[in-house]
Design an enzyme around this catalytic site. Structure first.
Site, mmCIF file in Angstrom:
data_model
loop_
_atom_site.group_PDB
_atom_site.id
_atom_site.type_symbol
_atom_site.label_atom_id
_atom_site.label_comp_id
_atom_site.label_asym_id
_atom_site.label_seq_id
_atom_site.Cartn_x
_atom_site.Cartn_y
_atom_site.Cartn_z
ATOM 1 N N ASP A 246 86.202 -3.927 13.536
ATOM 2 C CA ASP A 246 85.352 -3.862 14.733
ATOM 3 C C ASP A 246 84.053 -4.633 14.540
ATOM 4 O O ASP A 246 83.645 -5.439 15.385
ATOM 5 C CB ASP A 246 84.990 -2.407 15.057
ATOM 6 C CG ASP A 246 86.193 -1.536 15.318
ATOM 7 O OD1 ASP A 246 87.138 -1.575 14.510
ATOM 8 O OD2 ASP A 246 86.181 -0.819 16.318
ATOM 9 N N THR A 247 83.392 -4.362 13.419
ATOM 10 C CA THR A 247 82.103 -5.004 13.145
ATOM 11 C C THR A 247 82.253 -6.513 13.067
ATOM 12 O O THR A 247 81.457 -7.259 13.653
ATOM 13 C CB THR A 247 81.511 -4.467 11.836
ATOM 14 O OG1 THR A 247 81.329 -3.053 11.935
ATOM 15 C CG2 THR A 247 80.177 -5.128 11.532
#
Length: 405
Positions: A201-202
Site C-alpha cells: 500500500d505504502t
C-alpha cells in the site's frame, strides 16, 4: 472517465454487463470470517451501489478451509469470483487480482470489515467521476471515528510520521485496509511496485504521489479487530526495510519518476502553464532566498579582507554550486548521479552569467558614486541577484534540466 459513460445497470446484474467496480478481498486462512464478510459486502453493494460490481476473493496460499468457502460463495452469490494464489502475500494477491481485472475502478478491503461500508461509495465516487486517481480511507483524517487500543494508535501515527519525514508523504494514512484506484493508473504503477506484503500500500501511494496523481482521502469509521493476526513487530520491521529500499530507489533514480509524471501527471491548471510549475517556482524561490542570504553573509565576511570584486566572486561561486545541487534535487526532483556533473557545469555557466551581472552592477555603482557605503553595495547586489535568480530559473527549466524533468 465521466459518469455518462458508465453502464446504468444496478447491482451485480447479469454477467453480460461488465463490472464497473471490482472489490478485492485478500485472504489467508480466513474460513471463519470470509462468508459473513462477503455476504455483508454483497448485500451492501446490491442495495446502495448504482453500477455493476464484482467481488473477487484473492486467496493467497490458505491452508485451512478458506478455498472451499470461497468457491461456495462464488456459486451462491452472483458477481463473486475467486482467485487462488500458491504463494502467500497480501500485496502479491492484490497485484495479481488488480492486474487481471477489467473493471474501470479497482478497490480492496480487509476481510474483517473494520471500516464502515458506508464509506465505500464516497471512496470510489471521485474515481468514477475522473476527479481523482487514487482514493484511500483514512483513520487519521479530520472527521474519522476510530476505536482501537493506544498501542496500535501510537504505532499507526508513528509510522505515518516516519513516512512524511523520510519519503515526504503527504497522505495521512498509508495502512488503512480500504483503498481504490483507477485501472488505467494501476496499469502504470503496479509493475513498479516490488513489495508483496504489507508495504504494498505504502509503495503504491508514494509512487502515485511522486507521479503527480491526485490522492483522495475519505474519513472513515473504523473499529479495531481484536482477533487480528497481524504480527505487529514483523510487519513494522518489514515496513522499515521497505521505506529504506524505496528511498534508495528514489534517490538513485531507479524509479522513473520523471517518466511517470510525463505519462500520468495531470494537465496544466492554466493553459500555457506547465503542470508542476507553480510548485517548482515556490521551491526555487525558497532556495533562492536561502542562497541570497548565504551570498550576502559570505560577501560581508570576505569584503574587508579581499575587496569587493574578489568577495563577490568567492561568495557567488560557493552559493552557485550549492544552489544548483539543491534545485536539482528539490525543485526539479532529479535523483541519482546520472547527469550530475553536466548539471554542475551548466550551473557554473549560469554562475558566470550571475558574476557578470553582479560585477557590472558593482562597476556601475562605482562609476555613479565613487564614494558609497557598504549598504549601497549590498542593495545593488541584492537587486542584481534578484535578476540573476529569475534568469537562473528560466534557464534551468528550459536548458539545464530540460531533458530530465
Amino acid at each position: 472517465m465521466s459518469t455518462e459513460t458508465l453502464p446504468r445497470a444496478v447491482g451485480a446484474g447479469a454477467r453480460n454487463v461488465g463490472a464497473v467496480l471490482d472489490v478485492v478481498i485478500p485472504v489467508h486462512n480466513e474460513e471463519a470470517d470470509l462468508g459473513p464478510c462477503v455476504r455483508r459486502l454483497h448485500a451492501h453493494l446490491s442495495e446502495s451501489f448504482p453500477y455493476p460490481f464484482r467481488i473477487t476473493v484473492a486467496d493467497n496460499a490458505s491452508t485451512d478451509g478458506t478455498p472451499e468457502v470461497a468457491k461456495a460463495l462464488g456459486v451462491e452469490l452472483d458477481g463473486v469470483e475467486v482467485l487462488r494464489l500458491a504463494e502467500k502475500g497480501r500485496g502479491r494477491a492484490l497485484k495479481r487480482a488488480w492486474s487481471a481485472s477489467d473493471a474501470p475502478v479497482l478497490a480492496y478491503m480487509d476481510v474483517d470489515l473494520s471500516t464502515d461500508l458506508n464509506a465505500l461509495l464516497p471512496l470510489v465516487a471521485p474515481l468514477l467521476s475522473g476527479h481523482s486517481d487514487v482514493s484511500i480511507g483514512s483513520r487519521l483524517a479530520r472527521g474519522s471515528r476510530v476505536v482501537r487500543g493506544p498501542k496500535r494508535e501510537f504505532i499507526s501515527r508513528s509510522y505515518n510520521r516516519i513516512l512524511r519525514t523520510t519519503l515526504s508523504a503527504n497522505f495521512s494514512d498509508a495502512q488503512c485496509g480500504f483503498k481504490a484506484i483507477r485501472r488505467d493508473v494501476a496499469e502504470q504503477l503496479l509493475p513498479l511496485v516490488e513489495d508483496t506484503g504489507w508495504f504494498f500500500d505504502t509503495e503504491l501511494l508514494v509512487l502515485a504521489q511522486r507521479a503527480g496523481l491526485r490522492i483522495h482521502e475519505v474519513p472513515v469509521d473504523w473499529i479495531d479487530d481484536p482477533d487480528s493476526r497481524v504480527d505487529i513487530v514483523a510487519t513494522a520491521v518489514a515496513d522499515l526495510k521497505g521505506i529504506a529500499r524505496l528511498g534508495r530507489a528514489l534517490v538513485t533514480g531507479k524509479v522513473p519518476v520523471a517518466a511517470l509524471r510525463s505519462r500520468l501527471g495531470r494537465a496544466p491548471l492554466v493553459e500555457g502553464v506547465p503542470a508542476g510549475l507553480p510548485a517548482q517556482l515556490l521551491r526555487f524561490g525558497a532556495i533562492g532566498v536561502l542562497s541570497t542570504v548565504a551570498f550576502l553573509g559570505l560577501y560581508a565576511l570576505l569584503r574587508p579582507e579581499i575587496g569587493a570584486q574578489a568577495a563577490n566572486f568567492g561568495a557567488l561561486l560557493t552559493t552557485a554550486i550549492a544552489n544548483t545541487a539543491l534545485n536539482r534535487r528539490l525543485t526539479f526532483a532529479i535523483r541519482g548521479g546520472d547527469g550530475a556533473v553536466r548539471h554542475q557545469v551548466q550551473g557554473l555557466l549560469l554562475f558566470a552569467l550571475g558574476l557578470a551581472l553582479n560585477a557590472a552592477a558593482l562597476a556601475g555603482l562605482d562609476a555613479a558614486a565613487p564614494v558609497h557605503s557598504h549598504a549601497a553595495e549590498l542593495g545593488v547586489l541584492l537587486f542584481a541577484n534578484a535578476v540573476t535568480t529569475l534568469l537562473r530559473f528560466v534557464l534551468m527549466r528550459v536548458w539545464v534540466f530540460r531533458k530530465d524533468i
